[in-house]
Design a protein around this motif. Structure first.
Motif, PDB file in Angstrom:
ATOM      1  N   MET A 162      -3.561  14.281 -26.226  1.00 20.97           N
ATOM      2  CA  MET A 162      -4.422  15.379 -26.672  1.00 20.97           C
ATOM      3  C   MET A 162      -5.263  15.928 -25.518  1.00 20.97           C
ATOM      4  SD  MET A 162      -3.829  16.042 -29.800  1.00 20.97           S
ATOM      5  CE  MET A 162      -5.255  17.053 -30.162  1.00 20.97           C
ATOM      6  N   LYS A 163      -5.678  15.043 -24.608  1.00 25.72           N
ATOM      7  CA  LYS A 163      -6.508  15.465 -23.483  1.00 25.72           C
ATOM      8  C   LYS A 163      -5.705  16.281 -22.478  1.00 25.72           C
ATOM      9  CE  LYS A 163      -9.268  12.390 -21.940  1.00 25.72           C
ATOM     10  NZ  LYS A 163      -9.767  11.167 -21.275  1.00 25.72           N
ATOM     11  N   ASP A 165      -2.282  17.609 -22.903  1.00 24.60           N
ATOM     12  CA  ASP A 165      -1.406  18.679 -23.395  1.00 24.60           C
ATOM     13  C   ASP A 165      -1.855  19.320 -24.706  1.00 24.60           C
ATOM     14  OD1 ASP A 165       0.466  18.302 -21.287  1.00 24.60           O
ATOM     15  OD2 ASP A 165       1.233  16.534 -22.329  1.00 24.60           O
ATOM     16  N   GLY A 166      -2.792  18.697 -25.411  1.00 23.77           N
ATOM     17  CA  GLY A 166      -3.188  19.237 -26.704  1.00 23.77           C
ATOM     18  C   GLY A 166      -2.165  18.929 -27.784  1.00 23.77           C
ATOM     19  N   TRP A 167      -2.270  19.684 -28.907  1.00 29.33           N
ATOM     20  CA  TRP A 167      -1.377  19.410 -30.029  1.00 29.33           C
ATOM     21  C   TRP A 167       0.093  19.633 -29.676  1.00 29.33           C
ATOM     22  CZ3 TRP A 167      -2.851  16.815 -34.107  1.00 29.33           C
ATOM     23  CH2 TRP A 167      -4.199  16.803 -34.473  1.00 29.33           C
TER      24      TRP A 167
END
Length: 398
Positions: A162-163, A165-167
């Protein structure tokens, strides 16, 4: 002069209104019409002198046949009956000594495909695509845990993804996964059904095999699909682990061929085949056995979607747990130098993992693996059985 017997709407129990006994009188005696009942006596009779009825009416003494016949009267009656039966549920009617099921209307999607092999291929492809997409985030976390590239727990891996690349990072490589799984599942189910049909004994015959036919058929199905679709599995793994190295599926394919050679596309094939044989065999055998047990216990030939989901999930749990160490070895061999280790074969990979990480290393990621594989197996079987009901050979229900 008076007006009497005016009854406009008669509320019927079936949700329709009948307009009946509509008349105007100029004397105490009630005026009689050739067709009593007024404008709409019921859904089976249209009156008010038009003479429309599902059954022939006696000739009027005047010789005019009871009035003017409305055009398309039969189509109107079928339309009204169709509205009444729309959405009706199946009813059981006792006739004689047996129970006859009367099926009324309702919307049911049916696609006519005459070729049974094509029906199985399409059903398997849809089942594979839906199931893999549903569990794509768990697949990504499981792969990272196996190679230890982003953390040592599900929480650490999830936070890192999540940090960075995100969702979208949770679905990294999912398109490749769907492209790989759809044809793989189609080939797998086609091979299983074909082999199982030929090996299963007919009614009254003795089995020619000392083991269940579904066990052999499942192993053949797993091998067939793996040999054909394995390069896509390797590409998906590389895209998931090596972030920023490849710009997509085609770019990864070209770079691997150019820099590492065509044989690299099949790196780790041996442990994959060794792992898929017991996995597919136990998976299909467990599924077939549980379905037979359900029919025997509950005395029901048809199995619902929820029951199929649970049976398929149980079969996936059994097969994935038994073959997980080989899956870990295969992932390590596919990643190769990315993890800082080189393996000559599956035995070397297993021995190296045991030496550096112990037995726990062989089962690293088992939790998220079961979280992914168990529902994936259940969803896959459920979608497959549902698609077989949608794709039929003719206009009748399968």
């Amino acid at each position: 002069m008076g007006r009497r017997d005016v009854q406009v709407f008669d509320d019927r129990s079936d949700g329709f209104f009948s307009v009946c006994n509509l008349g105007f009188q100029s004397s105490p005696q009630q005026v009689q019409y050739p067709h009593a009942g007024g404008l709409f006596a019921s859904v089976s009779q249209v009156g008010m002198g038009f003479g429309v009825s599902p059954t022939p009416e006696p000739q009027n003494p005047r010789g005019d046949g009871g009035g003017m016949k409305l055009p398309y009267a039969d189509l109107y009656m079928k339309y009204v009956e169709g509205i009444k039966n729309f959405g009706a549920k199946e009813e059981e009617v006792v006739e004689g000594e047996g129970v006859v099921k009367k099926k009324k209307g309702g919307l049911k999607l049916k696609i006519k495909i005459a070729n049974p092999s094509l029906r199985r291929l399409i059903s398997g492809a849809v089942a594979g695509a839906v199931s893999r997409t549903a569990v794509a985030p768990l697949e990504t976390i499981r792969t990272h845990l196996m190679v230890g590239s982003s953390g040592n727990s599900c929480t650490e891996v999830f936070t890192d993804i999540m940090k960075v690349d995100g969702w979208t990072g949770l679905f990294r490589g999912n398109l490749v996964n769907v492209i790989r799984v759809a044809p793989s599942k189609a080939i797998e189910l086609f091979a299983y059904d074909t082999v199982n049909k030929h090996l299963s004994p007919k009614a009254g015959e003795q089995s020619k095999l000392p083991i269940p036919a579904s066990l052999v058929a499942g192993a053949c199905a797993g091998v067939s699909s793996t040999l054909i679709t394995y390069p896509l599995e390797l590409l998906k793994t590389r895209l998931t682990i090596q972030r920023g190295v490849y710009n997509g599926l085609l770019d990864a394919f070209v770079k691997i061929i150019r820099e590492e050679g065509p044989a690299e596309l099949y790196r780790g094939l041996a442990p994959s085949l060794i792992g898929v044989i017991p996995y597919a065999a136990t998976n299909y055998c467990a599924y077939d056995t549980l379905r037979k047990a359900y029919r025997k216990i509950f005395k029901q030939e048809k199995i619902g979607n929820i029951q199929t989901l649970l049976i398929g999930s149980a079969a996936g749990a059994i097969s994935s747990t038994a073959t997980f160490p080989l899956e870990v070895a295969r992932k390590h061999m596919q990643v190769g130098a990315v993890g800082g280790r080189q393996y000559n074969d599956v035995i070397h990979a297993l021995a190296s993992i045991l030496e550096h990480e112990g037995i726990a290393g062989l089962y690293r990621g088992l939790g998220p693996s079961c979280m992914k594989l168990v529902p994936a197996a259940g969803i896959s079987f459920m979608c497959y059985e549902a698609m077989k009901k949608v794709l039929v050979e003719d206009d009748e229900e399968a």
